[in-house]
Design a protein around this motif. Sequence first.
Motif, short mmCIF file in Angstrom:
data_model
loop_
_atom_site.label_atom_id
_atom_site.label_comp_id
_atom_site.label_asym_id
_atom_site.label_seq_id
_atom_site.Cartn_x
_atom_site.Cartn_y
_atom_site.Cartn_z
N VAL B 82 -75.06 15.69 -36.45
CA VAL B 82 -76.41 15.53 -35.88
C VAL B 82 -76.47 16.21 -34.52
O VAL B 82 -75.70 15.90 -33.62
CB VAL B 82 -76.78 14.04 -35.75
N ARG B 83 -77.35 17.20 -34.41
CA ARG B 83 -77.51 17.86 -33.12
C ARG B 83 -78.50 17.08 -32.25
O ARG B 83 -78.28 16.84 -31.09
CB ARG B 83 -78.01 19.29 -33.31
N GLU B 84 -79.62 16.68 -32.89
CA GLU B 84 -80.67 16.01 -32.12
C GLU B 84 -81.43 15.05 -33.04
O GLU B 84 -81.70 15.40 -34.20
CB GLU B 84 -81.62 17.09 -31.58
N ALA B 85 -81.72 13.86 -32.54
CA ALA B 85 -82.54 12.92 -33.32
C ALA B 85 -83.71 12.48 -32.44
O ALA B 85 -83.51 11.81 -31.43
CB ALA B 85 -81.69 11.72 -33.74
N VAL B 86 -84.90 12.92 -32.81
CA VAL B 86 -86.08 12.61 -31.98
C VAL B 86 -86.84 11.43 -32.62
O VAL B 86 -87.18 11.47 -33.81
CB VAL B 86 -87.00 13.85 -31.89
N PHE B 87 -87.11 10.40 -31.78
CA PHE B 87 -87.81 9.22 -32.30
C PHE B 87 -89.31 9.50 -32.38
O PHE B 87 -89.91 10.03 -31.45
CB PHE B 87 -87.55 8.02 -31.36
N ILE B 88 -89.90 9.15 -33.54
CA ILE B 88 -91.34 9.30 -33.71
C ILE B 88 -91.87 7.92 -34.12
O ILE B 88 -91.50 7.38 -35.19
CB ILE B 88 -91.68 10.35 -34.79
N SER B 89 -92.73 7.38 -33.23
CA SER B 89 -93.25 6.04 -33.52
C SER B 89 -94.25 6.09 -34.65
O SER B 89 -94.76 7.17 -34.99
CB SER B 89 -93.91 5.48 -32.25
N ARG B 90 -94.55 4.95 -35.23
CA ARG B 90 -95.51 4.93 -36.35
C ARG B 90 -96.88 5.42 -35.93
O ARG B 90 -97.57 6.10 -36.71
CB ARG B 90 -95.57 3.53 -36.99
N GLU B 91 -97.26 5.15 -34.63
CA GLU B 91 -98.56 5.63 -34.13
C GLU B 91 -98.60 7.16 -34.12
O GLU B 91 -99.55 7.79 -34.58
CB GLU B 91 -98.84 5.10 -32.71
N GLU B 92 -97.49 7.73 -33.59
CA GLU B 92 -97.42 9.19 -33.49
C GLU B 92 -97.40 9.82 -34.89
O GLU B 92 -98.02 10.85 -35.14
CB GLU B 92 -96.15 9.57 -32.74
N ALA B 93 -96.68 9.16 -35.79
CA ALA B 93 -96.60 9.66 -37.17
C ALA B 93 -97.98 9.67 -37.80
O ALA B 93 -98.35 10.62 -38.52
CB ALA B 93 -95.65 8.79 -37.98
N GLY B 94 -98.76 8.61 -37.50
CA GLY B 94 -100.12 8.54 -38.03
C GLY B 94 -100.98 9.66 -37.50
O GLY B 94 -101.70 10.34 -38.26
N GLU B 95 -100.89 9.89 -36.20
CA GLU B 95 -101.69 10.96 -35.59
C GLU B 95 -101.34 12.32 -36.21
O GLU B 95 -102.20 13.14 -36.49
CB GLU B 95 -101.43 11.02 -34.08
N ARG B 96 -100.02 12.54 -36.39
CA ARG B 96 -99.58 13.81 -36.98
C ARG B 96 -100.13 13.98 -38.37
O ARG B 96 -100.58 15.07 -38.76
CB ARG B 96 -98.06 13.84 -37.08
N PHE B 97 -100.09 12.91 -39.13
CA PHE B 97 -100.56 12.97 -40.51
C PHE B 97 -102.05 13.36 -40.56
O PHE B 97 -102.44 14.24 -41.32
CB PHE B 97 -100.35 11.60 -41.19
N ILE B 98 -102.83 12.69 -39.67
CA ILE B 98 -104.27 12.98 -39.66
C ILE B 98 -104.52 14.43 -39.24
O ILE B 98 -105.33 15.14 -39.82
CB ILE B 98 -105.00 11.98 -38.72
N ARG B 99 -103.72 14.88 -38.25
CA ARG B 99 -103.86 16.28 -37.78
C ARG B 99 -103.55 17.25 -38.91
O ARG B 99 -104.27 18.21 -39.15
CB ARG B 99 -102.90 16.53 -36.62
N TYR B 107 -110.24 9.69 -42.80
CA TYR B 107 -109.00 9.19 -42.20
C TYR B 107 -109.23 8.23 -41.04
O TYR B 107 -108.27 7.73 -40.47
CB TYR B 107 -108.15 10.39 -41.73
N GLU B 108 -110.47 8.03 -40.68
CA GLU B 108 -110.74 7.12 -39.56
C GLU B 108 -110.39 5.69 -39.96
O GLU B 108 -110.58 5.29 -41.10
CB GLU B 108 -112.22 7.19 -39.18
N GLY B 109 -109.86 4.98 -39.01
CA GLY B 109 -109.56 3.57 -39.26
C GLY B 109 -108.25 3.33 -39.99
O GLY B 109 -107.95 2.20 -40.36
N ILE B 110 -107.45 4.38 -40.21
CA ILE B 110 -106.14 4.15 -40.85
C ILE B 110 -105.26 3.41 -39.86
O ILE B 110 -105.11 3.82 -38.72
CB ILE B 110 -105.49 5.48 -41.26
N ASP B 111 -104.70 2.35 -40.33
CA ASP B 111 -103.87 1.54 -39.45
C ASP B 111 -102.49 2.17 -39.30
O ASP B 111 -101.90 2.61 -40.30
CB ASP B 111 -103.73 0.14 -40.08
N SER B 112 -102.00 2.17 -38.07
CA SER B 112 -100.69 2.79 -37.83
C SER B 112 -99.57 2.03 -38.55
O SER B 112 -98.50 2.59 -38.80
CB SER B 112 -100.40 2.89 -36.33
N SER B 113 -99.85 0.77 -38.91
CA SER B 113 -98.80 0.01 -39.60
C SER B 113 -98.55 0.55 -41.01
O SER B 113 -97.57 0.21 -41.67
CB SER B 113 -99.17 -1.47 -39.67
#
Lengths: 229, 290
Positions: B82-99, B107-113
């Motif tokens: 493993v060279r690098e492991a970057v943490f991505i929170s569920r909120e950030e993952a949600g934003e990325r998905f919508i983007r 996609y509005e109102g999708i819960d980050s959970s």
Amino acid sequence: MIEFRNVTKVYEAGNRAIEGVSLHIDDGEFVFLVGPSGSGKSTIIKLLTAELEPTSGSIEVNGYKLETIKKRQIPYMRRTVGVIFQDFRLIENKSVFENIAYGMRIVGASSREITARVPYVLDLVGLENRGRRLPHELSGGEQQRVAIARALVNNPAMIVADEPTGNLDPQRSYEIMMLLESINALGTTVMVVTHEQELVNRFTKRVIAIKDGRVINDGMDGYYINEET
Amino acid sequence: MGYLFKEGVRNMYTHGFMSFAAVCVTVACLVIISSFSLLIYNLSIFVSDMEQQNRVLAYVEETYDTAEAKSVGSRINLLKNVREAVFISREEAGERFIRQEGGGEAYEGIDSSTFRDRFEITLEDNSKMDETVTALEQIQGVVKVRARSELAKGFTTIQKVLNLASAAIIVVLLVVSLFMISNTIKLAMYDRRDEIAIMKMIGATNRFIRFPYFVEGFVIGSISGAVAFFLEWGLYDFLDKRISEVQSLQLLKLVPFEQVLLLTAVTFGAVGLFVGVFGSVMSIRKFLDV
């Protein structure tokens, strides 16, 4: 001094160039080595300059025993023998002065020694005003004089001239022979290889005659054996 | 010594045409080999970049809070590959998905959970992706690992083929170049065989004859190396500019020449000198045997 003792040379193809040749030339002598084409004269020159190795027999040149000489000693042996060729063998892109000076440079002479010696030798061979010329700007006779000057420049014990007049007219040939005779008078051993009967007979010198690879005559009376003999 | 050095330089001028031919052949060979090597180098970097973008995703146990999820990262980082492991929170993952999906009302109102905390992992060596995935799956807190190992294998294969093919082609080009250069030098020496024979006959030692040729080879080699280097630099820069002007070739951006300048300069200098000096000294050998 040259000493050939029972020397035989057989080329790889089986051609027997000389067989059982024995001859002795003392320091200060003037000798003609004569014989028809293919008689073995050139082989003798190549043997005494260590261009070839004898098949059998022994050769001594100015104190170097050629049957035991090491490769790295050959240049030093050659410096004791000034060789002159029929085709002059001058370096075409060097001036007359540089051609002669080259002989001194290889023995490590300084620029001052070269500047003093080369004009002297040029004067000796009658080319005092030709130093800056390139070889091709000179006549055949003059080119041969440059070759003689180059052979002389390091004061060798001996000069070996291989058909030195082969490319010259009779008058130039005679002049070259006179020049070699005057060099001999200064104490240098001279050996002239030639097949020019008339020229040889104009001088009263020792003549060694070769035919079919064997010495057939060795005398002091200018005797010459031609092909019909 | 001064005389011999001057002779070497003078020989170059007096045999100008052959010197020119030797320089041209050496320059041509150096430029061909280096152009090919630089092309391979760029391709290799391009493939390597693409490979690095193929990252592994390790999903964290849903019940973990953010602090617990982040602590899994320290265990992931302990793995060798493993060279690098970057943490991505569920909120950030949600934003990325919508983007990524282009956003919009749907996609509005999708819960980050809906998403899980995760680590985006860059590997040292993608050819060992399968082993690393297995190791990741055994880490406490990691519930699922997503990896495109087929793609990784594809890149590894491309890199291997590229390395092998380039090595083979460079060796062939090198042999052909050496053959051409040595023939040109031999031809130049053949031109001077009479001169060498005369030198030998009047008693010059091999070292005395060889030294000017050594100097000549050194000068010709240096000139060839320098000319080839600047020519290559010019060609590379020209190509780089042309590529950057074409929109569709933006992906093929070349490595800046400055990055390989030192290596290229040293290689050209060394090869030029080696070929010049070695070529001259070796080619004269057979003419010295008089």
